[in-house]
Write an enzyme that holds these catalytic residues in place. Structure first.
Site, mmCIF file in Angstrom:
data_model
loop_
_atom_site.group_PDB
_atom_site.id
_atom_site.type_symbol
_atom_site.label_atom_id
_atom_site.label_comp_id
_atom_site.label_asym_id
_atom_site.label_seq_id
_atom_site.Cartn_x
_atom_site.Cartn_y
_atom_site.Cartn_z
ATOM 1 N N VAL A 363 0.885 -1.409 -0.118
ATOM 2 C CA VAL A 363 0.041 0.102 -0.094
ATOM 3 C C VAL A 363 0.770 1.184 -0.055
ATOM 4 O O VAL A 363 1.962 1.270 0.570
ATOM 5 C CB VAL A 363 -0.844 0.039 1.139
ATOM 6 C CG1 VAL A 363 -1.814 -0.823 1.181
ATOM 7 C CG2 VAL A 363 -0.083 -0.185 2.651
ATOM 8 N N ASP A 364 0.319 2.302 -0.813
ATOM 9 C CA ASP A 364 0.851 3.655 -0.737
ATOM 10 C C ASP A 364 0.676 4.337 0.808
ATOM 11 O O ASP A 364 -0.652 3.831 1.613
ATOM 12 C CB ASP A 364 0.371 4.543 -1.776
ATOM 13 C CG ASP A 364 1.188 5.742 -1.774
ATOM 14 O OD1 ASP A 364 2.228 6.107 -1.571
ATOM 15 O OD2 ASP A 364 0.364 6.656 -2.259
ATOM 16 N N LYS A 365 0.977 5.445 1.136
ATOM 17 C CA LYS A 365 0.869 5.977 2.326
ATOM 18 C C LYS A 365 -0.327 7.063 2.286
ATOM 19 O O LYS A 365 -1.504 7.103 2.661
ATOM 20 C CB LYS A 365 1.954 6.337 3.086
ATOM 21 C CG LYS A 365 1.622 7.177 4.533
ATOM 22 C CD LYS A 365 2.829 7.538 5.131
ATOM 23 C CE LYS A 365 3.405 8.725 4.522
ATOM 24 N NZ LYS A 365 2.720 9.967 4.581
#
Length: 674
Positions: A363-365
């Site tokens: 996942v991206d933040k």
């Protein structure tokens, strides 16, 4: 398969969209215009019941045998005409299918009975007129039950299509007029009043309001929208008057694309259904051979031709691959329709299977785990540089970028009512920073590594003065001189912790892969219990990281992100999941789109995907189990141990019940709650 209501193109007729074309891929239903199966099955039942009592001798009337012929002929060839027609079509096309089996069983029982009347030495033989009529009645009843189930599924899809209003208020040249939904064009200005539904995707030009998006995104609470914010067609304005600039309307709107992609996905079976279809394809000719062998075997065993025909007909009816053909398509369509109503757009059925096999989610933040709406909390400037100068120059350059951190700097300038300066020769490096010129001065805005790459001299005071920050930072430079550092705060979404726990409960491990600096990335990861962290990764590095992970985990690797810099990684993953708040490039690179842009929506995608695959597997098991039990019972293999065999009538009954069971099991998905 199931009824498919094809949309091309969408048109509002009274409140909904017309279906331009209907296609039948029903297991029971022959192709063409849907027959009134309810009426046909009722007529067939009213004729078959007295026929049964006449054939069994409970009703004694003159010329009973010929009355049996008459009633059976009416039921089989007139009331049951759709079945007979499809039977002959299957023979004509040399493509055996379920109607080959049903038609063969019914017509063989009927013709053998005629043979028994006219050629038996006693004037009558073993007669199966009542069985032929009963089979026809039960098949028609099965068609009616399945048609009702398919209508329910079609209504669920129609619910998506009917979200947008039939008309819209067009504002033009200072006046407004009502126009049909189909006439809305991109660039039109539309007025939406409180309590009305937004007719097209677009942006707010004037006003602010609370928008209820739960019907599309699953967001339970109304969202406050202001000038410049995007709105979706089909969502409800619960307060406030809006002037909306239409950007996507008609077939290009989100609602239309949702329905169209669900429709297309229903046309393309998932991989496990293709296997089942192949089995069903070779199953039909094998059953014809098995039925012939059954008849010959019982004759060689010393039984009468009537009993042998009875067993063969039972095999033909019981072995109909209807249940096998229904196992996955109905469940797939129900799952896709329910996913769309939960704000999850699954582009193709194969993604359903992938959702059930993912073991690692990367996942991206920013915008995925966090609000994606960062704000400037501190501005640290170099000696001799004022805060106003830093914000003005930083916002002037940031206004050319759509990155959330750039937007935060622009908002900081707007809150101070500062006038931005003109920037030329803009060069945007996704995931790193942006550069441009102001009055022949080169300005650079971006990550620390981006400035270092540009050989910018960064004073130690700016490096060391962290003020205990844990959020991301954006640096501003002029030429090779660092002017300021903008410290940001991007709070974790309130729904993120529960979603992370839900994913872990599904056995999915998580890795945080972000272009942000290690300190804020590690801070967010530690709060959420994520142990795998890769920070400061550029877009190409993200794709390389995904490629490196594939094959190192037991099953599949999925990537969830929302930015242009996530696009290479989304395309590299076994399964790309983009968030609705993200860029068009990110969405195009993804097999799954979550309309509400947060990790909670991603968790919902996995839950509905796994629930759908679970139902498909249940249906496939039930279909194979039914055939495994029904075939030997119909062939009479259990007679020696139980003294019982499946008659043609009971074979037709069990076939219909198996289809009803599988369809009912699939329809449960329409009520699925993650």
């Amino acid at each position: 398969m199931i009824y498919v209501y094809q949309i091309q193109p969408m048109d509002h007729s009274h409140h909904g969209h017309q279906h331009k074309e209907e296609k039948h891929h029903s297991c029971h239903s022959p192709q063409g215009k849907p027959a009134p199966y309810g009426k046909l099955s009722l007529i067939s039942l009213l004729l078959s019941v007295p026929l049964h009592f006449i054939a069994s001798g409970h009703i004694a009337i003159p010329y009973s045998t010929y009355i049996e012929v008459l009633i059976s002929s009416i039921v089989v060839f007139w009331v049951g005409f759709p079945i007979v027609k499809s039977f002959f079509k299957s023979l004509q096309s040399l493509k055996p299918n379920m109607f080959t089996l049903l038609g063969s069983g019914t017509i063989i029982a009927y013709l053998y009975s005629l043979f028994g009347i006219y050629f038996s030495k006693h004037g009558h033989g073993d007669l199966f007129f009542d069985a032929a009529a009963a089979i026809t009645t039960l098949v028609l009843a099965g068609q009616w039950i399945e048609q009702r189930s398919e209508d329910k599924l079609a209504k669920a899809l129609q619910g998506l299509l009917s979200l947008t209003p039939p008309t819209a208020r067009l504002f033009s040249h200072g006046s407004e007029k009502m126009i049909p939904w189909s006439e809305i064009q991109p660039g039109n200005q539309l007025i939406v009043l409180p309590g009305e539904t937004i007719p097209a995707d677009g942006k707010i030009l004037e006003g602010h309001a609370s928008i209820e998006e739960s019907i599309l995104t699953g967001e339970p609470l109304p969202i406050e929208k202001f000038v410049g914010d995007s709105v979706l067609g089909g969502t409800l304005v619960s307060g406030g008057r809006l002037l909306v600039l239409a950007e996507k309307a008609g077939n290009d709107s989100l609602v239309a694309r949702l329905a169209r992609l669900v429709e297309e996905a229903r046309e393309n079976p998932p991989p496990f259904q293709r296997v089942a279809d192949k089995i069903a394809g070779i199953f039909t000719p094998l059953v014809l051979v098995l039925a012939t062998a059954t008849a010959i075997g019982w004759i060689l065993a010393g039984e009468s031709a009537g009993i042998a025909i009875n067993r063969a007909v039972a095999v033909l009816i019981a072995a109909c691959p209807c249940a096998l053909g229904l196992a996955a398509p109905v469940a797939t369509a129900c799952g896709l329709s329910r996913a769309a109503r939960l704000g999850v757009l699954i582009r193709d059925p194969s993604s359903l299977e992938k959702l059930s096999k993912v073991k690692l989610l990367v996942v991206d933040k920013t915008g995925t785990l966090t609000e994606g709406n960062p704000a400037v909390t501190h501005i640290i400037t170099a000696e001799g540089v004022s805060e106003t100068t830093a914000i003005t120059l930083g916002a002037s350059l940031a206004s050319s970028s759509l990155h959330p951190l750039s937007k935060a700097i622009v908002k900081a300038a707007q809150s101070r009512n500062l006038t931005l300066e003109k920037i030329s020769d803009i060069q945007d490096t996704p995931g790193q920073g942006i550069a441009g010129k102001n009055k022949e001065r080169e300005l650079i805005l971006g990550q620390l590594s981006f400035l270092e790459l540009k050989k910018v001299n960064i004073p130690q005071a700016l490096r060391s003065n962290t003020s205990g920050k844990a959020g991301p930072a954006v640096w501003l430079a002029e030429g090779n001189r660092c002017l300021a550092r903008f410290d940001m705060a991007d709070p974790i979404r309130s729904t993120t912790p529960a979603a992370i726990q839900s994913l872990k409960h599904l056995g999915i491990d998580l890795e945080l892969l972000t272009g942000d600096q290690p300190e804020p990335a590690q801070a967010v990861a530690s709060q959420l219990g994520i142990t795998r962290v890769q920070a400061g990764v550029k877009p190409a590095g993200k794709a390389a990281r995904i490629s490196a992970l594939i094959g190192t985990v037991p099953r599949l690797v999925a990537m969830a992100g929302d930015g242009t810099n996530d696009t290479p990684a989304l395309a590299s993953a076994d399964l790309g999941i983009s968030l609705g708040s993200g860029t068009d490039a990110a969405k195009e690179a993804s097999a799954v789109v979550v309309l509400k842009g947060d990790i909670a929506g991603v968790a919902r995608a996995f839950l509905i995907g796994r629930a759908t695959v679970r139902v498909i597997r249940q249906n496939l098991f039930l279909a194979f189990a039914y055939n495994a039990l029904a075939l030997p019972a119909a062939a009479g293999l259990f007679i020696s141990s139980t003294g019982w065999a499946l008659s043609p009538t009971w074979a037709a009954t069990s076939m219909g019940l198996s289809s009803l069971l599988l369809t009912g099991n699939a329809l449960r998905l329409l009520r699925f709650k993650p």
